[in-house]
Design an enzyme around this catalytic site. Structure first.
Site, PDB file in Angstrom:
ATOM      1  N   GLU B  62       0.810  -1.223   0.000  1.00 10.79           N
ATOM      2  CA  GLU B  62       0.000   0.000   0.000  1.00 10.79           C
ATOM      3  C   GLU B  62       0.844   1.274   0.000  1.00 10.79           C
ATOM      4  O   GLU B  62       0.426   2.306  -0.520  1.00 10.79           O
ATOM      5  CB  GLU B  62      -0.967   0.013   1.191  1.00 10.79           C
ATOM      6  CG  GLU B  62      -2.094  -1.023   1.086  1.00 10.79           C
ATOM      7  CD  GLU B  62      -1.727  -2.394   1.629  1.00 10.79           C
ATOM      8  OE1 GLU B  62      -0.536  -2.619   1.949  1.00 10.79           O
ATOM      9  OE2 GLU B  62      -2.636  -3.241   1.739  1.00 10.79           O
ATOM     10  N   LYS B 174     -17.705  -0.307   6.024  1.00 12.08           N
ATOM     11  CA  LYS B 174     -18.190  -1.271   5.034  1.00 12.08           C
ATOM     12  C   LYS B 174     -19.704  -1.190   4.844  1.00 12.08           C
ATOM     13  O   LYS B 174     -20.209  -1.352   3.734  1.00 12.08           O
ATOM     14  CB  LYS B 174     -17.773  -2.689   5.451  1.00 12.08           C
ATOM     15  CG  LYS B 174     -17.915  -3.673   4.302  1.00 12.08           C
ATOM     16  CD  LYS B 174     -17.281  -5.015   4.619  1.00 12.08           C
ATOM     17  CE  LYS B 174     -17.442  -5.972   3.438  1.00 12.08           C
ATOM     18  NZ  LYS B 174     -16.879  -7.300   3.740  1.00 12.08           N
TER      19      LYS B 174
END
Ligand SMILES: Cc1cc2nc3c(=O)[nH]c(=O)nc-3n(C[C@H](O)[C@H](O)[C@H](O)COP(=O)(O)OP(=O)(O)OC[C@H]3O[C@@H](n4cnc5c(N)ncnc54)[C@H](O)[C@@H]3O)c2cc1C
Ligand SMILES: Cc1ncc(C[n+]2csc(CCOP(=O)(O)OP(=O)(O)O)c2C)c(N)n1
Ligand SMILES: [Mg+2]
Lengths: 178, 600
Positions: B62, B174
């Site tokens: 990342e 989420k």
């Protein structure tokens, strides 16, 4: 114009109008700790009718160059509407509220009440062995009152930190710039 | 508010949060995302799978996703976009975010988060991403209501690209990604943000004051930085116009390289710790300094109390907090570098006062005398490759080939040699980690550049230690057939660390030897790339030409002189006029004080 060779410290009372969103206080406090600025006191509460805008009052100190930096750094935070250096901008009022608990018996109680009267502190709670006084004023006045209470039973102090506002018609508003 | 948002509550919601995110990205003009999947962002990956407008580049770490987005952003002027999962995905991205913050690079980073009802419960892969990234970003958001989602994405892009650009994180729980959410279009550009309104137009009174000072200058200098690059290629063109019309000398910071054409006779090179003799002495001796889009960084000023003692200073910057932060200036100008330069050009023409041509001619005679010192001179003799020579030949050969060339770097001596010996005629061709100095930046950044410019020649000038910090991205190069060239100046040392140990710590080379290095040729091959090596000066040109000719990723392992140091150098805590020059040039090692040693 800030002068880097000027090591004179000054106090500054800074009012900051911010968008009242999650994390905004953490942003302001993080800025002070991350950049090593002093915070003598900090207060915050919503000030407009919808609760979208909060006013933070910060009492800080530093050289002129550091105080300029503090203001510029605050101003560039995305949720900040306005930064105002009340100390620099002219006459202003500074007030703090304190709740002061004094525990004691006999002559000390009499003396505590006498001092409270002289300082215009109000009794807001009383038992046979204690008083809670409420007083507003500038920090010096509260400091002085607490110092006098210490030998006669000062048990606990809770203070709000300073809130401040300019005297007269000048106003930074309570509604942001939008 | 736009029509869509007014009706948002009334119309039945058809899009999931993830779809809303993608639609907002499209509306913002996003073409590519650099990312890495995980549980919390699966809904976005699902939405990506079902469309073709936005391309996703799968990185191998990342941190590299953020550097790739930085390379993409710096080479195009657009916002770079990153997508990572919650917890470790987000924490891995932090170094990249701070890098972008320090170098003012516009990046929007979407991070996954556990569902809103689990936040604060130490849920699986939960990290306080907004808490962790608050000081690592220009701004960040945690979206807790579906109704805020589209607005936040649009606002994040506005914040990232406007004013002083920087990284913005959007933390996306989420459930917000899965639940249906309303779409709202971006507000029209003329509608100001409630609280965030950077000033771009300069105050004309300040511009006139600046011009009055500049007209009267006898020993002027223009010191231009990364802010000119941030302001877009037009700003660099205006800078060139202004410098030429005034006849002033111009120096660039490390971040500003390319803002002024390096081959122009009025360019006096980079300034600062490893800047040229002439640039630093011009800064020290000038009487009027125009700083445009640079931030008086400590690598540039050296000892602050001795910095350019006799000059009046004009500082134009879009961020008021950059002004009077390190150096007190006489004429502060808040505004966009391009607008400021346009205003300066107009005011220069309007101001009837003639510049002092005679004084300027004398100043140039002085500058030419400093230039004659030839501070970047080195001797390439024998077969051992001098690292300076390797960069110089790389530069000359790419110039001769005339291909559009972009250079990224890692961090260390090779970075400084790249800055000194590789010339840039245009902005946005040079990507380096200046403020944070992040080893491991160059390879992923080159990846991002190559994605944006598929036909260009993209070279990462690397050190053998730095390259290992994000070497896994060779896999990304292979997967997407990105023909990035990794040009390693392999001195088998963390050369910059070794140099400081030699000069400041009595030659005790504590832990700065690059032991147990991989065979970079085999390493390239194992990543489906081409490996090559130059061990002698005679090999150098051939290897460079072959490397450039191959239409695949290449690692060129250039074995260079292990003990070479990077000069000129202003030792920490010293002033510009206390520069150390290379061997064979006068000016020995100035004693570094303990006060200097505490500095980095
Ligand atoms: C090993 C090493 C050695 C280094 N040595 C040197 C050296 O010798 N010389 C050197 O110069 N650097 C050196 N650096 C880099 C240094 O650390 C700084 O990153 C660099 O000097 C900063 O460049 P800058 O002043 O141009 O500012 P940047 O970091 O590019 O900042 C840009 C400035 O412009 C402003 N700005 C942004 N957008 C705009 C706009 N649109 N309009 C106007 N203003 C804008 C910003 O607010 C900011 O103040 C070195 C780094 C490393 C890692
Ligand atoms: C992530 C990170 N860790 C540590 C450093 C400190 N550091 C600066 S330069 C350097 C050595 C770099 O070695 P190499 O990549 O071989 O480059 P050279 O100086 O030899 O050209 C180190 C360790 C850094 N800049 N970044
Ligand atoms: Mg090395």
């Amino acid at each position: 114009m800030p002068d880097p060779t000027d090591n004179n410290m000054r106090a500054a009372t800074i009012a900051v109008l911010v968008e009242n969103e999650a994390g905004v206080l953490a942003r302001v406090i993080g800025l002070f700790s991350g950049r090593g600025y002093n915070i003598d006191s900090l207060t915050v509460a919503p000030v407009d009718e919808t609760g979208r805008i909060s006013r933070i009052t910060i009492v800080t100190s530093g050289t002129e160059m550091v105080i300029e930096q503090i203001k510029a750094q605050l101003d560039r935070l995305v949720p900040v509407h306005k930064v105002s250096d009340l100390t620099l901008e002219g006459p202003h009022l500074v007030r703090e509220l304190a709740l002061i608990k004094v525990v004691g018996k006999g002559d000390n109680r009499v003396e505590a009440l006498r001092l409270a009267d002289a300082f215009r502190a109000r009794v807001v709670d009383a038992t046979t062995e204690s008083f809670v006084f409420e007083m507003t004023g500038n920090a010096d006045k509260i400091d002085a009152f607490c110092a006098l209470m210490r030998p006669i039973g000062l048990a606990e102090v809770s203070r709000t930190g300073a809130v401040a506002i300019a005297r007269g018609v000048s106003s930074i508003g309570s509604f942001g710039e939008g | 508010m736009s029509a869509t948002s007014q009706h948002a509550d009334a119309t039945p919601l058809t899009m999931s949060g993830a779809e809303v995110v993608l639609r907002a990205l499209k509306e913002q003009g996003v073409e590519v995302i650099f990312g890495y999947p995980g549980g919390a962002v699966l809904p976005i990956y699902d939405a990506i799978f079902q469309q073709n407008a936005i391309r996703h580049i799968l990185v191998r770490h990342e941190q590299a996703a953020v550097h790739a987005a930085e390379g993409y952003a710096r080479s195009t002027g657009k916002v770079g976009v990153v997508l990572v999962t919650s917890g470790p995905g987000a924490t891995n991205a932090v170094t990249g975010l701070v890098d972008a913050l320090m170098d003012s690079i516009p990046v929007v980073c979407l991070t996954g988060q556990v569902p809103t009802h689990l936040i604060g419960n130490d849920a699986f892969q939960e990290a306080d991403t907004t808490g962790i990234t608050r000081p690592a970003t220009k701004h960040n958001y945690l979206v807790k209501k579906s109704g805020d989602l589209a607005r936040v994405v649009h606002e994040a892009f506005h914040v990232a690209r406007s004013g002083r650009p920087g990284p913005v994180v959007i933390d996306l729980p989420k459930d917000i990604l899965i639940n249906k959410a309303p779409y709202t279009e971006a507000p029209p550009p003329e509608q100001p943000h409630r609280s965030y309104r950077p000033q771009t137009e300069p105050d004309m009174a300040q511009i006139r004051k600046a011009v009055a000072l500049l007209k009267a200058a006898k020993k002027p200098v223009v010191y231009a930085g990364g802010g000119v690059i941030n302001a877009g290629p037009e700003a660099s063109a205006l800078l060139t116009q202004f410098v030429r019309m005034t006849g002033f000398p111009c120096t660039n910071t490390l971040m500003g390289l390319g803002a002024y054409p390096s081959s122009d006779p009025q360019f006096i090179g980079m300034l600062g710790m490893h800047g040229t003799y002439e640039a630093n002495l011009v800064m020290h001796g000038c009487d009027v300094m125009l700083n445009i889009g640079a931030r008086f960084d400590d690598r540039v000023t050296g000892k602050l109390t001795h910095f350019s003692p006799g000059s009046k200073k004009i500082h134009a910057d879009i961020d008021p907090s950059s002004i009077n932060k390190n150096v007190k200036v006489d004429v502060p100008i808040v505004g966009d570098a391009g607008r400021v330069l346009a205003a300066l050009i107009a005011a220069w023409k309007d101001d009837p006062a003639p510049p002092d041509r005679e004084a300027l001619a004398a100043w140039w005679r002085q500058i030419d005398a400093w230039r004659a010192k030839d501070c970047l001179h080195y001797v390439q003799s024998g077969s051992i490759i001098k690292p300076q020579h390797a960069v110089k030949r790389l530069y000359e050969i790419t110039r001769e080939l005339g291909r559009e060339t972009f250079v990224t770097t890692e961090v260390g001596q090779h970075q400084m040699w790249a800055a000194q010996y590789f010339g840039f005629e245009k902005p946005n061709r040079w990507m380096t980690s200046g403020g944070l100095g992040t080893m491991g930046y160059g390879l992923p950044a080159a990846m991002g550049v190559q994605i944006a410019h598929p036909d260009a020649l993209v070279i990462d000038i690397a050190g053998e230690a730095s390259i290992l910090m994000n070497i896994q991205e060779m896999g990304t190069l292979a997967q997407y057939r990105l023909p990035v060239k990794v040009f390693i100046l392999n001195n088998e040392y963390m050369g910059m660390v070794r140099q400081w140990q030699e000069l400041l710590h009595g030659g005790r080379y504590s832990e700065s030897y690059s032991a147990a290095l991989p065979d970079f040729v085999k390493l390239a091959e194992s990543f489906h790339a081409v490996g090559m090596r130059a061990t002698s000066a005679d090999d150098l040109d051939r290897v460079i030409r072959e490397m450039i000719a191959i239409d695949k990723p290449v690692i060129a392992d250039i074995c260079v002189d292990q003990k070479e140091n990077c000069f000129p150098m202003i030792p920490s805590g010293a002033a510009h006029n206390e520069m150390i020059l290379g061997p064979g040039q006068e000016g020995g090692v100035a004693g570094v004080t303990d006060e200097g040693k505490v500095l980095v």
